[in-house]
Design a protein around this motif. Sequence first.
Motif, PDB file in Angstrom:
ATOM      1  N   ALA A   7      29.439  38.827  43.512  1.00 13.93           N
ATOM      2  CA  ALA A   7      29.792  39.142  44.900  1.00 13.93           C
ATOM      3  C   ALA A   7      29.679  40.651  45.097  1.00 13.93           C
ATOM      4  CB  ALA A   7      31.205  38.671  45.192  1.00 13.93           C
ATOM      5  N   PRO A   8      29.314  41.080  46.292  1.00 11.15           N
ATOM      6  CA  PRO A   8      29.184  42.511  46.547  1.00 11.15           C
ATOM      7  C   PRO A   8      30.518  43.235  46.354  1.00 11.15           C
ATOM      8  CG  PRO A   8      28.584  41.208  48.492  1.00 11.15           C
ATOM      9  CD  PRO A   8      29.030  40.252  47.458  1.00 11.15           C
ATOM     10  N   SER A   9      30.448  44.423  45.760  1.00 11.00           N
ATOM     11  CA  SER A   9      31.680  45.197  45.595  1.00 11.00           C
ATOM     12  C   SER A   9      31.514  46.540  46.300  1.00 11.00           C
ATOM     13  CB  SER A   9      31.984  45.407  44.115  1.00 11.00           C
ATOM     14  OG  SER A   9      30.853  45.956  43.476  1.00 11.00           O
ATOM     15  N   MET A  40      31.218  38.944  58.148  1.00 13.33           N
ATOM     16  CA  MET A  40      31.940  37.758  57.678  1.00 13.33           C
ATOM     17  C   MET A  40      31.216  37.131  56.491  1.00 13.33           C
ATOM     18  SD  MET A  40      34.812  37.131  59.242  1.00 13.33           S
ATOM     19  CE  MET A  40      35.174  38.862  59.206  1.00 13.33           C
ATOM     20  N   PHE A  41      29.915  37.126  56.530  1.00 14.02           N
ATOM     21  CA  PHE A  41      29.112  36.594  55.420  1.00 14.02           C
ATOM     22  C   PHE A  41      29.519  37.282  54.116  1.00 14.02           C
ATOM     23  CE2 PHE A  41      24.975  34.404  54.508  1.00 14.02           C
ATOM     24  CZ  PHE A  41      24.827  34.799  53.181  1.00 14.02           C
ATOM     25  N   VAL A  42      29.572  38.602  54.159  1.00 16.68           N
ATOM     26  CA  VAL A  42      29.905  39.369  52.959  1.00 16.68           C
ATOM     27  C   VAL A  42      31.371  39.147  52.579  1.00 16.68           C
ATOM     28  CG1 VAL A  42      30.154  41.698  52.011  1.00 16.68           C
ATOM     29  CG2 VAL A  42      28.107  41.085  53.325  1.00 16.68           C
ATOM     30  N   ALA A  43      32.240  39.133  53.576  1.00 16.10           N
ATOM     31  CA  ALA A  43      33.665  38.902  53.299  1.00 16.10           C
ATOM     32  C   ALA A  43      33.854  37.550  52.611  1.00 16.10           C
ATOM     33  CB  ALA A  43      34.479  38.954  54.590  1.00 16.10           C
ATOM     34  N   TYR A  44      33.076  36.573  53.014  1.00 17.69           N
ATOM     35  CA  TYR A  44      33.185  35.243  52.404  1.00 17.69           C
ATOM     36  C   TYR A  44      32.746  35.265  50.951  1.00 17.69           C
ATOM     37  CZ  TYR A  44      34.459  32.656  56.634  1.00 17.69           C
ATOM     38  OH  TYR A  44      35.122  32.153  57.715  1.00 17.69           O
ATOM     39  N   LEU A  45      31.658  35.965  50.691  1.00 20.14           N
ATOM     40  CA  LEU A  45      31.199  36.051  49.301  1.00 20.14           C
ATOM     41  C   LEU A  45      32.315  36.632  48.430  1.00 20.14           C
ATOM     42  CD1 LEU A  45      27.584  37.488  49.758  1.00 20.14           C
ATOM     43  CD2 LEU A  45      28.204  35.148  49.109  1.00 20.14           C
ATOM     44  N   ARG A  46      32.955  37.663  48.949  1.00 22.43           N
ATOM     45  CA  ARG A  46      34.012  38.310  48.182  1.00 22.43           C
ATOM     46  C   ARG A  46      35.253  37.419  48.065  1.00 22.43           C
ATOM     47  NH1 ARG A  46      34.366  43.255  46.913  1.00 22.43           N
ATOM     48  NH2 ARG A  46      36.587  43.274  47.449  1.00 22.43           N
ATOM     49  N   THR A  47      35.610  36.774  49.138  1.00 25.45           N
ATOM     50  CA  THR A  47      36.796  35.914  49.142  1.00 25.45           C
ATOM     51  C   THR A  47      36.673  34.804  48.099  1.00 25.45           C
ATOM     52  OG1 THR A  47      37.093  36.309  51.509  1.00 25.45           O
ATOM     53  CG2 THR A  47      38.225  34.396  50.563  1.00 25.45           C
ATOM     54  N   PHE A  48      35.561  34.097  48.132  1.00 22.75           N
ATOM     55  CA  PHE A  48      35.427  32.956  47.221  1.00 22.75           C
ATOM     56  C   PHE A  48      35.346  33.420  45.768  1.00 22.75           C
ATOM     57  CE2 PHE A  48      33.613  31.033  51.212  1.00 22.75           C
ATOM     58  CZ  PHE A  48      34.762  30.312  51.495  1.00 22.75           C
ATOM     59  N   ALA A  49      34.714  34.559  45.555  1.00 23.67           N
ATOM     60  CA  ALA A  49      34.667  35.093  44.191  1.00 23.67           C
ATOM     61  C   ALA A  49      36.076  35.415  43.702  1.00 23.67           C
ATOM     62  CB  ALA A  49      33.778  36.335  44.145  1.00 23.67           C
ATOM     63  N   ARG A  50      36.880  35.999  44.558  1.00 23.38           N
ATOM     64  CA  ARG A  50      38.254  36.322  44.148  1.00 23.38           C
ATOM     65  C   ARG A  50      39.061  35.062  43.865  1.00 23.38           C
ATOM     66  NH1 ARG A  50      41.429  40.419  47.871  1.00 23.38           N
ATOM     67  NH2 ARG A  50      43.025  39.946  46.301  1.00 23.38           N
ATOM     68  N   LEU A  51      38.715  33.988  44.519  1.00 21.43           N
ATOM     69  CA  LEU A  51      39.434  32.731  44.300  1.00 21.43           C
ATOM     70  C   LEU A  51      38.971  32.029  43.030  1.00 21.43           C
ATOM     71  CD1 LEU A  51      39.420  31.385  47.963  1.00 21.43           C
ATOM     72  CD2 LEU A  51      41.369  32.321  46.710  1.00 21.43           C
ATOM     73  N   GLY A  52      38.033  32.674  42.333  1.00 21.12           N
ATOM     74  CA  GLY A  52      37.552  32.094  41.084  1.00 21.12           C
ATOM     75  C   GLY A  52      36.505  31.021  41.283  1.00 21.12           C
ATOM     76  N   LEU A  53      35.843  31.043  42.418  1.00 23.70           N
ATOM     77  CA  LEU A  53      34.886  29.992  42.743  1.00 23.70           C
ATOM     78  C   LEU A  53      33.459  30.520  42.785  1.00 23.70           C
ATOM     79  CD1 LEU A  53      36.815  28.357  45.706  1.00 23.70           C
ATOM     80  CD2 LEU A  53      36.439  27.353  43.444  1.00 23.70           C
ATOM     81  N   ARG A  66      43.339  36.645  53.676  1.00 25.12           N
ATOM     82  CA  ARG A  66      43.821  37.645  54.634  1.00 25.12           C
ATOM     83  C   ARG A  66      43.341  39.043  54.253  1.00 25.12           C
ATOM     84  NH1 ARG A  66      49.449  36.539  54.813  1.00 25.12           N
ATOM     85  NH2 ARG A  66      49.155  35.460  56.792  1.00 25.12           N
ATOM     86  N   GLU A  67      43.482  39.396  52.988  1.00 29.18           N
ATOM     87  CA  GLU A  67      43.078  40.734  52.553  1.00 29.18           C
ATOM     88  C   GLU A  67      41.597  40.974  52.808  1.00 29.18           C
ATOM     89  OE1 GLU A  67      46.435  40.973  49.002  1.00 29.18           O
ATOM     90  OE2 GLU A  67      44.304  41.073  48.467  1.00 29.18           O
ATOM     91  N   GLU A  68      40.787  39.970  52.552  1.00 29.20           N
ATOM     92  CA  GLU A  68      39.346  40.158  52.730  1.00 29.20           C
ATOM     93  C   GLU A  68      38.960  40.166  54.211  1.00 29.20           C
ATOM     94  OE1 GLU A  68      37.189  41.122  50.496  1.00 29.20           O
ATOM     95  OE2 GLU A  68      38.691  41.065  48.893  1.00 29.20           O
TER      96      GLU A  68
END
Length: 437
Positions: A232-234, A177-190, A58-60
């Motif tokens: 992941a992009p920051s 969305m592509f970038v948001a996904y990169l960030r989301t999965f990285a935050r999930l530790g994946l 949700r946050e991402e």
Amino acid sequence: MRLSRFFLPTLKETPTEAQIVSHRLMLRAGMIRQHAAGIYNWLPLGTRVLQNIIQIVREEQNAAGAQEIIMPTIQSGDLWKESGRYDDYGPEMLRIKDRHERDMLYGPTHEEVVTDIFRNNIKSYRDLPKNLYQINWKFRDEVRPRFGLMRGREFLMKDAYSFDINYERSKHAYNQMFVAYLRTFARLGLKAIPMKADSGPIGGDLSHEFIVLADTGESAVFCHKALLEKPAPSNVDYEADLQPIIDDWTSLYAATDDKHDPAMATTLGGDLVSARGIEVGHIFHFGKKYSEPMKANVIGPDGSPVTVMMGSYGIGVSRLVAAIIEASHDEHGIVWPESVAPFDIGLINLKVGDPDCDAACKKIHDALCLMHKDVLYDDRDDRAGVKFADMDLIGLPWQIVVGPKGVAKGVVELKRRATGQKEELSFDAAVAKLTVM
RNA sequence: CGGAGCGUAGCUCAGCCUGGUAGAGCGCCAGCUUUGGGAGCUGGAUGUCGGAGGUUCGAAUCCUCUCGCUCCGACCA
């Protein structure tokens, strides 16, 4: 939370129906119970993990400019007749008749509904762009559900839908969305690698799958080694041109086995990584596939109607719980990444009823709670072995072991679940160490 | 949807072939003993043997039908 009161039905033995490790561990750790084929109850431990994942997703999504809505799970069949998919979708779609014999269905996806919302409420190009998402349960009546949550019939999904005035803007929405996904999965530790994908029955001309690498993944994947190390992009400015980021990620070879090009791959030589993967996200740009038949138009700058361009962006949220376990476990149980762990810390009292141990636990527990740490306090009157085994099984990132021997010396043992590393610390030092994390 | 298998205690399973009134281990409850990696002893509770029908003096066991679940394949977030 006191474990003596927490609903955590762990199992010492593995239920026969569970074949893959994530399914076995989720059952054994008391996270889920099966209700029917491919349909599960979520118990408290599982619910906590699921909600942690939801929150990160949700946050991402919000950060990338998408707006959360909630659409119905039960939909009217009429919209699907309009888009033409009522007949196309097949028995995978669970069809229901209401008391008036009207055709209803339990939504397998929501393109029709969201397009209907859009066309009824958005009339001008000035209201674009829009990206609407929900995190909601869906149902696909799979012929053969299996692998626990990995291939269930009912599943929790984040699905976002973008609406834009032209291809260029729509592509930008896709890139967001592509970038948001990169960030989301990285935050999930994946480690999730974007791979070019078939757009399948949903249709469209631009599509990527996000694949989590896990030894037990269901399909073979191939990619350039450098993708594994790419951070992941920051500090993303979602309004800026994101194409360079996309190009950076997509210029390197990455393919699932059905898209794999051995000739291309051999040119990578030693840089080719061959692994197994689990699809956890899928993004599509599909242009006017739904907006055209469903007449989702806006008035353009020149006063004439323009059919909007759309994309849709899914994340398999409940599947992610399983994917994370597949990617992060050992022989003793689950090893949660800190960002999704159901509790931050497990506090084990080895001798419940011993005044010194009880007092030490209470002190540590209260101190950690004061620092807003989620603590699962094992205050059960059980043997040490049972407590250690359960705590390893449920995979909390940190364990504090409080026993009579240590307490007499004024120390507790702090154990890192991921590495098994243990150290003896004073009460205060243990608390201090955990609160700086 | 094709092929295969399994439904017996909360979990893992035995018993079925060769019909005779239901078992083990773990878990659960009580007590005692134990206490730093899933303890020991004693006592206790728990089953419409997935369901329906049939054969039989008698069915968990044999027959028929049915429901559920799992696995392999095709399909898929």
